[in-house]
Scaffold this motif. Sequence first.
Motif, short mmCIF file in Angstrom:
data_model
loop_
_atom_site.label_atom_id
_atom_site.label_comp_id
_atom_site.label_asym_id
_atom_site.label_seq_id
_atom_site.Cartn_x
_atom_site.Cartn_y
_atom_site.Cartn_z
N LYS A 1 0.85 -1.19 0.00
CA LYS A 1 0.00 0.00 0.00
C LYS A 1 0.89 1.24 0.00
O LYS A 1 1.63 1.49 0.96
CB LYS A 1 -0.91 0.01 1.23
CG LYS A 1 -2.01 1.05 1.21
CD LYS A 1 -2.99 0.83 2.36
CE LYS A 1 -4.20 1.74 2.25
NZ LYS A 1 -5.18 1.48 3.32
N VAL B 1 1.29 5.39 -0.42
CA VAL B 1 0.73 6.74 -0.46
C VAL B 1 1.66 7.59 -1.30
O VAL B 1 2.85 7.71 -1.00
CB VAL B 1 0.56 7.32 0.95
CG1 VAL B 1 0.34 8.84 0.88
CG2 VAL B 1 -0.61 6.67 1.67
N HIS C 1 -2.31 5.09 -3.51
CA HIS C 1 -3.30 6.00 -2.94
C HIS C 1 -2.70 7.40 -2.99
O HIS C 1 -1.75 7.70 -2.27
CB HIS C 1 -3.62 5.61 -1.50
CG HIS C 1 -4.18 4.23 -1.37
ND1 HIS C 1 -5.53 3.98 -1.22
CD2 HIS C 1 -3.56 3.01 -1.39
CE1 HIS C 1 -5.72 2.68 -1.14
NE2 HIS C 1 -4.54 2.06 -1.23
N SER D 1 -7.29 5.27 -4.65
CA SER D 1 -8.05 6.32 -3.98
C SER D 1 -7.29 7.63 -4.07
O SER D 1 -6.10 7.65 -4.41
CB SER D 1 -8.29 5.96 -2.50
OG SER D 1 -7.07 6.05 -1.76
N HIS D 2 -8.00 8.71 -3.78
CA HIS D 2 -7.37 10.03 -3.78
C HIS D 2 -7.89 10.84 -2.60
O HIS D 2 -9.09 10.80 -2.29
CB HIS D 2 -7.65 10.79 -5.08
CG HIS D 2 -7.03 12.16 -5.10
ND1 HIS D 2 -5.70 12.38 -5.37
CD2 HIS D 2 -7.57 13.39 -4.86
CE1 HIS D 2 -5.45 13.67 -5.30
NE2 HIS D 2 -6.56 14.30 -4.99
#
Length: 397
Positions: free
Chosen positions: A6, A8, A32, A60-61
Amino acid sequence: MTGKKKIVLAFSGGLDTTYCAIYLSKDHGEVHTVTVNTGGFDEKELEEIEKRSKSLGAVSHKTIDATHDFYHKAIKYLIAGNVLKNNTYPLSVSAERVFQATAIAKYANEVGADAIAHGSTGAGNDQVRFDMIFNILCPEKEIITPIRDMKLSREEEIQFLIDNGVSGNWEKALYSINQGLWGTSVGGKETLTSDKYLPEEAFPSQLQEKKEETIEIEFIKGEPAALNKSKLDPVTCILRLGDISSSYAIGRDIHIGDTIIGIKGRVGFEASAPLILIKAHHALEKHVLAKNQLFLKDQVALTYGNLLHEGHYLDPVMRDIEAFFESTQQHVTGKVKVRLAPYRFYIEGIESPNDLMQSKFGKYGEMNSSWSGEDVKGFAKIFGNQNMIYHKVHQDG
């Protein structure tokens, strides 16, 4: 969940982070994206950035608005300190990076990310600022930097995006534009040289207004509080001042300085509101502060600006300096008149109830009300006494 790493990704929607979004989504895990707005984007632009992120494969944002936080925790003190790096650069981008990095680190912790990615190159200051904040606030997370690690040129990035079917105005992307509340930086092929200036079209604002005008900025305890007699909160005041002054193409320059990584670097910038506010504030201070206050502030502000420029915002000494700045601003209240003209501005004068140049104490070069000529004779004799002794002792040398 897919079980993938994951990640960011600090995402602005520009060339570097667009590259990172595609590259990381392909083989490295689920991406993300997060955009931290420090005053550089309007609502429409933020919507476009979110759409772009999802079109590039992001899972996602998230948009985080840190504009007011940026003002109250940094810009306020840059104004109080009249901070200009190397007497030129108002820290337009360097000041905001720490707030973007801090917000990103907190978000990565919230969503349980395994890694944080950013689009910094290996030749600039931003890589250190981002990495340092991430290492302080979430040291257990991996930091991924594709542009830096693969030593990519802007031309190589552009070709990669073209090959992956990503449309965009890539000719414009030959200039790196970073816009925020405290100004805009402009990087391009000219800033990689020592002798070339940026072309007119590289700057985001073009000359539109040719008729000169005088504006009035009011400060209350060192903070901008009104523009042309309209009471405004500081952030709105900065934005409105920028709207007016940028039409005169004011605040353009190229900063040359020593980077964090030990090389010389050049960056173009456009910062009409920051430069006007700093110069107006400094003019007011010269009227209302005592001599030694001004002297010490200059020394402390140099340290504050250098530390912030290099990303050391979390150093506790910064809170100490800010407390000193707060103390010095208690009487920095008044109005400053500024004359705007194409490509330039100047300070016309100030009005303040705290003006130490009040005529009742004397008029410089004409008369005084606090001492006599005989007082000055004795003072001058004592004031130069040590140098008189020195020259008497060494008169044969």
